[in-house]
Design a protein around this motif. Structure first.
Motif, mmCIF file in Angstrom:
data_model
loop_
_atom_site.group_PDB
_atom_site.id
_atom_site.type_symbol
_atom_site.label_atom_id
_atom_site.label_comp_id
_atom_site.label_asym_id
_atom_site.label_seq_id
_atom_site.Cartn_x
_atom_site.Cartn_y
_atom_site.Cartn_z
ATOM 1 N N LEU A 106 0.814 -1.206 0.000
ATOM 2 C CA LEU A 106 0.000 0.000 0.000
ATOM 3 C C LEU A 106 0.853 1.263 0.000
ATOM 4 C CD1 LEU A 106 -2.911 1.014 0.068
ATOM 5 C CD2 LEU A 106 -2.859 0.817 2.561
ATOM 6 N N SER A 107 2.002 1.193 0.669
ATOM 7 C CA SER A 107 2.871 2.376 0.762
ATOM 8 C C SER A 107 3.344 2.853 -0.609
ATOM 9 C CB SER A 107 4.090 2.074 1.650
ATOM 10 O OG SER A 107 4.953 1.134 1.020
ATOM 11 N N LYS A 108 3.347 1.956 -1.578
ATOM 12 C CA LYS A 108 3.844 2.294 -2.918
ATOM 13 C C LYS A 108 2.789 2.985 -3.784
ATOM 14 C CE LYS A 108 6.918 -1.737 -2.782
ATOM 15 N NZ LYS A 108 7.230 -3.058 -3.384
ATOM 16 N N VAL A 109 1.529 2.953 -3.348
ATOM 17 C CA VAL A 109 0.470 3.523 -4.189
ATOM 18 C C VAL A 109 -0.315 4.636 -3.496
ATOM 19 C CG1 VAL A 109 0.212 1.367 -5.471
ATOM 20 C CG2 VAL A 109 -1.235 1.767 -3.470
ATOM 21 N N LEU A 110 0.031 4.929 -2.240
ATOM 22 C CA LEU A 110 -0.699 5.971 -1.513
ATOM 23 C C LEU A 110 -0.485 7.339 -2.150
ATOM 24 C CD1 LEU A 110 -0.113 5.011 2.239
ATOM 25 C CD2 LEU A 110 -2.244 4.842 0.951
ATOM 26 N N ARG A 111 -1.504 8.169 -2.035
ATOM 27 C CA ARG A 111 -1.386 9.545 -2.513
ATOM 28 C C ARG A 111 -1.780 10.515 -1.403
ATOM 29 N NH1 ARG A 111 -6.420 11.383 -3.036
ATOM 30 N NH2 ARG A 111 -8.116 9.978 -3.677
ATOM 31 N N GLN A 112 -1.423 11.755 -1.580
ATOM 32 C CA GLN A 112 -1.704 12.810 -0.614
ATOM 33 C C GLN A 112 -3.198 12.850 -0.265
ATOM 34 O OE1 GLN A 112 1.052 15.026 -0.042
ATOM 35 N NE2 GLN A 112 0.061 16.301 1.498
ATOM 36 N N GLY A 113 -3.472 12.941 1.043
ATOM 37 C CA GLY A 113 -4.831 13.156 1.520
ATOM 38 C C GLY A 113 -5.639 11.905 1.786
ATOM 39 N N GLN A 114 -5.096 10.743 1.489
ATOM 40 C CA GLN A 114 -5.879 9.516 1.699
ATOM 41 C C GLN A 114 -5.965 9.139 3.177
ATOM 42 O OE1 GLN A 114 -3.909 6.842 -1.229
ATOM 43 N NE2 GLN A 114 -5.955 6.503 -2.075
ATOM 44 N N LEU A 115 -7.061 8.495 3.507
ATOM 45 C CA LEU A 115 -7.314 7.980 4.852
ATOM 46 C C LEU A 115 -7.171 6.467 4.825
ATOM 47 C CD1 LEU A 115 -8.494 8.116 7.792
ATOM 48 C CD2 LEU A 115 -10.775 8.076 6.727
ATOM 49 N N ILE A 116 -6.426 5.910 5.787
ATOM 50 C CA ILE A 116 -6.243 4.465 5.899
ATOM 51 C C ILE A 116 -6.784 4.025 7.255
ATOM 52 C CG2 ILE A 116 -4.611 2.532 5.904
ATOM 53 C CD1 ILE A 116 -3.581 5.842 4.393
ATOM 54 N N ILE A 117 -7.628 3.003 7.238
ATOM 55 C CA ILE A 117 -8.240 2.502 8.465
ATOM 56 C C ILE A 117 -7.977 1.007 8.572
ATOM 57 C CG2 ILE A 117 -10.362 2.307 9.814
ATOM 58 C CD1 ILE A 117 -11.534 4.488 7.927
ATOM 59 N N LEU A 118 -7.415 0.589 9.694
ATOM 60 C CA LEU A 118 -7.214 -0.826 9.966
ATOM 61 C C LEU A 118 -8.403 -1.342 10.761
ATOM 62 C CD1 LEU A 118 -5.472 -3.403 10.000
ATOM 63 C CD2 LEU A 118 -4.357 -2.516 12.062
#
Length: 438
Positions: A106-118
């Motif tokens: 996921l770290s390779k495709v994240l972009r500015q402003g995204q929210l990640i929830i586990l």
């Protein structure tokens, strides 16, 4: 244009969650590495008992659910929710291998402003100490560039009375702004969203919920063993006790706990406590009781048959999923029980309307028809999972001996000799007055 979110892991939690968002007008990019799941969804079919083919058909046909194994598609999503397995290792320690793989990808495709929830069950500190560093490897910083939080899943497979959306949702973020973003998103789907002070508090909330159930189920199993010795019917006792309107919550005995949460989460908590030099004696003892239940049932079946060995006996196990009305066999006590029966030299057959086949060691078994003939030839029929559609009257009319680990046979009569877990070894005769509230 509809809002887009991503869901990684389209299993018992992820797929229902994706559909819940779709019902509120979202589009969902669902990512899973299991290509068979992707193919099934593309064919507009469901692979979960709680998810209808119709719901999948509508979502796929309407292009509201994009099922893929391609992480790159997640750049289109405003938020990405992680619903990956967090099982135990062979040594009963946390196995975060799936989460580590997902975090790195996921770290390779994240972009500015995204929210990640586990949402996966895990020990306190996982979101902050494990997932956050992985996500930041791509150069984006949590709290400034991207947002991160934790919300424990509370899905209850097989229970239509509590749909996902009406179960209150506990949430928390790494920063206050992270929490605010999770609150805003989940408030559009869930009827109640409850913020807590930190991801660690949210992570521990999940462990408390399932440790509570684990300890109490283990206690009632121990109580069942005591009732066996006293020749008192535990099912009658529980039914009487739960008439008290306060101070008592009914738990029921069985062959042991199973699934992806109850037998796993308490050991995550124990492991986390041990790292800090602490220990939960309740969890430790409860684990011992839980693991002992299949062995205990084998011994009771021997007693019922009046034989010190099961060699040459035919055992028909009814139900192998870990709970009623689902097809999930993860951590199922039924598999351990069947293994023990085989080790004792018994011929083991099984029937489960939800599980067409299982593997026990090197042996692959297929679900047998629950026919009068199959029931009649078995030396003992063992009811392990209390599926609501089981033909109990057929079982009691044609089996010779039924050992009931779930109390399903109360209120039924038939030709079979019936012995229930927690009721001694005498033939059971049902008492009806409490069952009918008289």
């Amino acid at each position: 244009m509809s809002r887009v979110i991503g869901v990684i892991g389209l299993g018992y939690v992820g797929l229902p969650l994706a559909l819940a968002f779709i019902q509120q007008g979202y589009s969902v990019i669902g990512v899973d590495v299991n290509e068979q799941k992707i193919k099934t969804l593309h064919s507009k079919k469901s692979y979960l008992p709680d998810v209808s083919d119709e719901a999948v058909h509508i979502s796929i046909t309407g292009k509201k659910l994009i099922a893929t194994s391609n992480y790159a598609r997640l750049t289109e999503a405003e938020a990405v929710i992680l619903c990956v397995p967090t099982p135990l290792t062979a040594n009963h320690t946390p196995d975060l291998s799936y989460l580590l793989q997902v975090g790195a990808a996921l770290s390779k495709v994240l972009r500015q402003g995204q929210l990640i929830i586990l949402e996966s069950s895990t020990y306190p500190g996982t979101t902050r100490e494990v997932l956050m560093p992985l996500l930041e490897q791509g150069g984006l910083k949590v709290g400034n560039d991207i947002y991160l939080g934790y919300s424990p899943e509370r899905i209850n497979p097989g229970n239509p009375n509590y749909t996902m959306e009406i179960i209150p949702k506990v949430v928390s973020g790494i920063t206050e702004q992270c929490t605010d973003k999770i609150l805003e998103l989940y408030a559009t789907v869930f009827s109640e969203v409850i913020p807590v002070s930190s991801p660690e508090a949210a992570e521990l909330t999940k462990l408390l919920e399932n440790s509570y159930r684990f300890v109490n189920i283990s206690f009632i199993n121990e109580f069942a063993m005591l009732c066996d010795q006293l020749n008192i019917d535990i099912w009658e006792v529980i039914t009487a006790a739960k008439t008290k309107p306060y101070g008592f919550s009914a738990f029921y005995p069985g062959p042991g706990v199973g699934g992806h949460c109850i037998p796993v989460d308490p050991l995550y908590l124990q492991w986390s406590a041990n790292r800090r030099g602490a220990n939960s004696k309740f969890i430790e003892y409860s684990q011992a009781i839980n693991l002992s239940m299949p062995n205990y049932i084998v011994e009771r079946v021997k007693d019922c048959l009046g034989d010190a060995t099961l060699a040459g006996k035919s055992i028909l196990v009814i139900g192998v999923s870990y709970k009623r009305n689902i097809d999930d066999v993860r951590e199922s006590s039924a598999l351990n029980l069947m293994t023990l029966f085989m080790q004792e030299g018994a011929t083991v057959l099984y029937h489960d309307p939800y599980v067409p086949e299982v593997t026990i060691g090197d042996c692959r078994l297929k679900s047998e028809e629950l026919s009068a003939q199959n029931l009649a030839v078995a030396d003992c029929v063992v009811i392990v999972t209390d599926h609501s559609q089981l033909p109990l009257q057929l079982i009691l009319d044609h089996a010779r001996l039924v050992y009931d680990t779930r109390g399903m046979t109360r209120g039924y009569e038939g030709k079979a000799r019936v012995v229930r877990l927690g009721s001694g070894l005498q033939e059971q005769r049902s008492v009806h007055f409490l069952e009918h509230g008289q």
